[in-house]
Design a protein around this motif. Structure first.
Motif: not given
Length: 257
Positions: A35-45
């Protein structure tokens, strides 16, 4: 064998998400709802093999976890927080429960939490039995904005092994969570029609300290037990003080904690 989905909510969890997802790789599906990460969390996951969906709004923890549950495809679901990791013993216990659940529709486990690097064995943190594994067609999350719980239709068994929870890795995280969660908690209380005043806020804060440090024996955890009791008291005090301010301002809305 029945299939297993592990669902994880994220927002700016880059420091935790890799270890979290790696500990969940035994599942048939790892689903991250961001929900709106700006630190690259989705890409790391994604790089670790998780399926990632993006939510454009934040309805609160309970509703958001139900959204993630609706996306899951497994017969069984394990709810995992981004700052948690599954130990090998717990992994084997989860797989055994999925294979042979008996009459149980869900299972609870004991979570081990740390505060600024120290495992807390008292202060209401241990033992910490929480329902995390359940049959997808027999449970859902409550609609609470914070401190949601699993509502189960059926009996609940117990798993062996620990879930490791890095709740507060440092004191900056403590201060940040005290602020954000007290705001969300105040909104939740306001939606339930609760009322507050500065005196009530002070009383709730003092009771939170006494409960944590004395009744729940936080003093046995040494200096960190004292620090935890103080931060619990602060969080409770701010929650009720913010509720009082919401009453004065007539504010609405659900902030993301």
């Amino acid at each position: 064998m029945p299939s297993l989905s592990i669902v994880i909510l994220t927002r700016n969890e880059a420091r935790n998400i890799v270890d979290c997802v790696r500990s969940a790789r035994f599942a048939d599906e790892i689903l991250v709802l961001d929900s709106g990460s700006t630190d690259g969390t989705p890409e790391l996951a994604r790089a670790e093999g998780a399926k990632v969906s993006i939510s454009s709004d934040w309805p609160g923890f309970g509703p958001q976890k139900n959204r993630a549950l609706a996306l899951a495809t497994g017969d069984w679901v394990f709810s995992l927080d981004a700052d948690e990791t599954i130990t090998p013993d717990l992994r084997e216990s989860i797989l055994a429960a999925v294979r042979e659940p008996g009459a149980h529709a869900a299972f609870e486990l004991d979570r081990t939490s740390s505060y600024c690097g120290q495992v807390i064995r008292h202060a209401g943190w241990s033992p910490d039995w929480i329902v995390r594994l359940f049959r997808r067609d027999a449970a859902r999350f409550s609609d609470d904005l914070v401190h949601e719980r699993v509502l189960v239709q059926g009996s609940v068994g117990r798993l062996q092994g620990e879930l490791l929870h890095r709740s507060f890795p440092d004191f900056e995280t403590v201060l940040d969570k005290v602020n954000r969660y007290s705001t969300a908690g105040a909104r939740s209380l306001a939606q339930r029609g609760k009322r507050a005043s500065p005196a009530k806020a002070l009383g709730h804060g003092l009771w939170a300290f006494l409960r944590t440090y004395v009744l729940q024996r936080g003093f046995l955890d040494g200096a960190m037990g004292l620090a935890l009791a103080i931060s619990n008291a602060e969080g409770t005090y701010y929650r009720y003080l913010k509720l009082w301010l919401l009453q004065r301002e007539g504010a609405t809305g659900i902030p993301h904690p």
